[in-house]
Design a protein around this motif. Sequence first.
Motif, short mmCIF file in Angstrom:
data_model
loop_
_atom_site.label_atom_id
_atom_site.label_comp_id
_atom_site.label_asym_id
_atom_site.label_seq_id
_atom_site.Cartn_x
_atom_site.Cartn_y
_atom_site.Cartn_z
N THR A 77 36.93 19.05 2.45
CA THR A 77 37.71 19.95 3.63
C THR A 77 39.55 19.20 3.30
O THR A 77 39.22 19.31 1.97
CB THR A 77 37.62 19.17 4.96
N GLY A 78 40.40 18.51 4.05
CA GLY A 78 41.64 18.95 4.16
C GLY A 78 42.37 19.54 3.88
O GLY A 78 42.03 20.86 4.52
N VAL A 79 42.74 19.94 2.59
CA VAL A 79 43.87 20.89 2.20
C VAL A 79 43.24 21.74 1.17
O VAL A 79 42.52 22.17 0.67
CB VAL A 79 45.30 20.69 1.71
N TRP A 80 43.39 23.52 2.35
CA TRP A 80 42.47 24.99 1.93
C TRP A 80 43.68 25.62 1.62
O TRP A 80 44.80 26.03 2.69
CB TRP A 80 41.93 25.32 2.77
N ALA A 81 43.51 26.45 0.67
CA ALA A 81 44.35 27.92 -0.25
C ALA A 81 46.15 27.48 1.06
O ALA A 81 46.33 28.58 1.38
CB ALA A 81 44.06 28.56 0.56
N PRO A 82 46.93 26.99 -0.42
CA PRO A 82 47.80 26.99 0.07
C PRO A 82 49.04 28.61 -0.19
O PRO A 82 48.54 28.94 -1.27
CB PRO A 82 49.08 25.91 -0.65
N CYS A 83 49.74 28.50 0.61
CA CYS A 83 50.86 30.43 -0.09
C CYS A 83 51.68 29.70 0.17
O CYS A 83 53.22 29.11 1.19
CB CYS A 83 50.51 31.27 1.61
N LEU A 84 53.14 29.97 -0.99
CA LEU A 84 54.32 29.05 -1.19
C LEU A 84 55.55 30.83 -1.29
O LEU A 84 54.26 31.60 -2.24
CB LEU A 84 54.30 28.74 -2.49
N THR A 85 56.01 31.16 -0.47
CA THR A 85 56.73 31.64 -0.91
C THR A 85 58.48 31.45 -0.60
O THR A 85 58.77 30.09 -0.24
CB THR A 85 56.39 33.24 0.44
N TYR A 86 59.44 32.45 -0.71
CA TYR A 86 61.08 32.10 -0.76
C TYR A 86 61.55 33.43 -0.40
O TYR A 86 61.48 34.44 -0.50
CB TYR A 86 61.32 31.90 -2.00
#
Length: 521
Positions: free
Chosen positions: A71-80
């Motif tokens: 569990t915890g952190v799933w599937a980050p999305c990084l944008t700018y």
Amino acid sequence: MTLVANPILKGFNPDPSILRVGDDYYIATSTFEWFPGVQIHHSKDLVNWTLLTRPLDRVSQLDMRGCLDSTGVWAPCLTYDKGTFYLLYTIVHTKDHFKDTHNYLVTAASITGPWSEPIYLNSYGFDPSLFHDDDGRKYVVTMTTDFRKGHSRFAGIVLEEFDMKMGCCAGEPKLIFKGTELGWTEGPHLYHIGKYYYLLVAEGGTFYNHAESVARSISIDGPYEEMPGNPLVTSRDRPDLPIQKAGHADLVQMQNGEWAMVHLCGRPVDKHCMLGRETSIQNIVFDEDLWPRIKGGGNAPRTFFESPFDAMPAGLVDIHYTFDGPRLPVDFQTLRMPLGEDVLSLKARKGYLRLYGKESPNSTFTQASVGRRQQAFKCTVTTKVDFDPSWYKHMAGLSYYYGTRQYYYLRFSHDEVLGKVICLLSCDNGKHDEPFEPVVVGDATSLYLRVETDYGIVRFFYSLDGKQYIQYGQDSDALRISDDRLDNTAFTGAFFTLSCQDMTGFGKSADFAFLHYTELE
């Protein structure tokens, strides 16, 4: 041009989100129960990648105390956009019938931070991503879950406009895509390329039926038509492919105008991926009907990527970690929470990592344990520990660790009859064993411990002087330190951890002098 062998991020680095800002490329990947949260790698050439930072570095951003394995952190999305980095992520509390999943956004002016306090988005599902449209408007796309009988548990992709000034999503969420016949629709990413909005989604589940599908629309809120010949990439039903589990992808446009796609993958050994889910990269072209396709045709993941840059790929890793700085080396993480001076100290004894023994290796609360990923099938890991156990509840040593229900622990402990001993604690899907007889080490207060992996085999060694190493026990099964040994909700990968337990509750300490990690193949 340089040919790059896949995967480009080896070892436990799943769910990649890729971003280019000028000449800099960044990939963010999931970290699950490991702290700090979200790994961000950096590259200038798409060939060599360096672990740069982990943005979620305080409890106010990421509270995982008590979270179960995977569990915890799933599937980050990084944008700018316009001078600001945006990072979306899910904190997962439960992952079974009901999924308690909470989605957040943090921002920073620099990729290395400091990152803001989190903005709460929603709890519809998981895998949120942020899309910046050409007109300046921003949208959050998220998969949504459904727990009801007779309904798809992966219920489709929802779209919401995000108001940065208000710091929240505005208006009602709209279901824009239910997915293809593959099902298990998740991991959405939106792009506005030419006249179309393209939606990429992961489908088929994140194991051997995994895939990445494409849909598009003239309007951002749909309707979305499926790409003929979906999926874009998959390894399903082709067990001969060296790259398996392909899916959960993200696109990036390179400086020369061409496109690339990163995606999750696994490399099985006897149907077990001991290195966890990794990140590969593919060249992408748009066909005459403006659909994205893997360069060269078909949808099988390629084992090599054509980087437009001239670069020399880095070789095998051979690194000697010491503990004489103010912080742990960047490659190290802890379980679920930051460890304060009462658990982990780099000050108590100069040049050493001191761990004050806490709870057992099965605890989802306070473990005095720090770990580094396994990133090669053949590698050797060595440490030296100073420890003076006086009870069997005192343990310190080197663990080959997947999760609280799956590990080997080469430990220095005490037996009331034998005295100080080396022994191996094995946990296989929650079943504990001590497969080999303890070895008496007399009045030793220092031991060298070593773990060697050789694809499906793991070996354990000890030394009293750091020169002559003796194998402890027999060759053991390394395949079980993998997602595939457990169930379809195990998502992490193998770590080598330095650990200390004092299950009397009084914090018996162990000092670690170094950790040496060597890749052999």
